[in-house]
Scaffold this motif. Structure first.
Motif: not given
Length: 324
Positions: A24, A26, A38, A105, A109, A111, A136, A169-170, A214, A216
């Motif tokens: 992931i 960020v 996050t 991500q 935001d 998960y 989301t 985010p998803s 997620s 948002r």
């Protein structure tokens, strides 16, 4: 990482191991208020192996202190150095991603619990799919839920007619897609994620799942408040895409209509008449986008508002006379 436009053919996806590594990315800049939430939303997932790559643009708030507070845990790697903005940060991060499945991500935001295991299961179930996204939940700066709805299923027609969208985010993708399609395009800094998703979509199966993946976060500092720039870069994305230019006539007409539908969605001027005009242009570009009710409603809104003001003024005058 360079933007790539490989030939329009399906990208072969290798077999996934039973426990694929999920990476992931960020990107971060001055999000010290949110970034711990996050990172924790990733670390608290019930799936391993997992890797988090934070690419921070030399934040001047408490972001670096937050990152340092995690110590030397092996699942988190981070850098903090000056960059040229979020596109540069994301492309730096892309060069660091390893493993089999990737996600991006935002540093404000979150998960939702159990998301990564669900995504791994989906990629195992659909081995020819290179891009998977879900729904989301919109929340405020404090994390309070504002809106929850399910977006439509995937198709090029649906995405260009704004009946679905791919929320960053998803969204998760196989790493082979990134290697072949390249990174974000710095010529369109307010639409680079959509551009990458479309480049991938022209070269792999895409699946939308009806699950909330997620949260948002909505707040004043986010990029979604830059409506005019989003519209500008979205239109540039459509115009410069060689994939769209060589697609079927139906896809090309829907993509042209989307340049007007994106204007209607963000409406930077607040003008109802401009919205009506863009809805007409969208329908002229693609018959499937024609929206008579929307055109009439927006065209009449200024008249209705003026009549309402006149009515209120008359009522106020009568009330004043009655008081005397």
């Amino acid at each position: 990482m360079q933007v790539k436009s490989p030939p329009l053919r399906s990208i072969p996806l290798g077999p996934l191991p039973a426990k694929p590594l999920v990476s992931i990315l960020v990107p971060s800049y001055n999000q010290g208020r949110f970034i711990r939430h996050t990172i924790d939303s990733i670390l608290q997932q019930d799936y391993r192996p997992l890797k988090i790559h934070v690419v921070d643009g030399a934040s001047s708030d408490n972001t670096v202190n937050v990152l340092k507070s995690y110590g030397e845990i092996p699942e988190l790697e981070w850098i903090s150095e000056p960059d040229k903005g979020v596109v540069d940060a994301v492309n730096k991060g892309f060069d660091r991603l390893e493993g089999d499945i990737c996600g991006i991500q935002s540093s404000d935001d979150l998960y939702l619990p159990g998301v990564i295991q669900r995504i791994v299961d989906q990629f195992h179930e659909f081995p020819k799919t290179g891009l998977i996204y879900g729904d989301t939940v919109k929340v405020d700066a404090e994390g309070n839920e504002l809106l929850r709805y399910q977006i439509g299923p995937w198709s090029f027609k649906n995405i260009f007619l704004m009946k679905t969208w791919i929320p960053q985010p998803s969204t998760f993708f196989r790493r082979e897609m990134l290697v072949t399609c390249g990174g974000w395009d710095d010529r369109i800094p307010y639409a680079p994620d959509t551009d990458l998703w479309l480049r991938m979509a022209f070269r792999t199966d895409v699946k939308k799942i009806d699950h909330y993946l997620s949260s948002r976060r909505m707040h004043d500092a986010q990029r979604d408040t830059q409506a005019a720039k989003i519209i500008r870069d979205y239109s540039r994305m459509i115009d410069q895409s060689s994939d769209i230019a060589s697609a079927s006539a139906n896809i090309r007409s829907a993509a042209e209509a989307s340049k007007h539908l994106i204007w209607q969605r963000y409406n930077p001027t607040g003008s109802d008449m401009r919205v009506a005009w863009h809805l007409m242009r969208a329908g002229m570009a693609c018959p499937a986008a024609w929206n008579t009710k929307g055109i009439v409603r927006n065209a009449l809104l200024p008249i209705r508002r003026q009549l309402s003001r006149v009515k209120q003024a008359l009522f106020a005058t009568k009330s004043t006379k009655a008081g005397h």
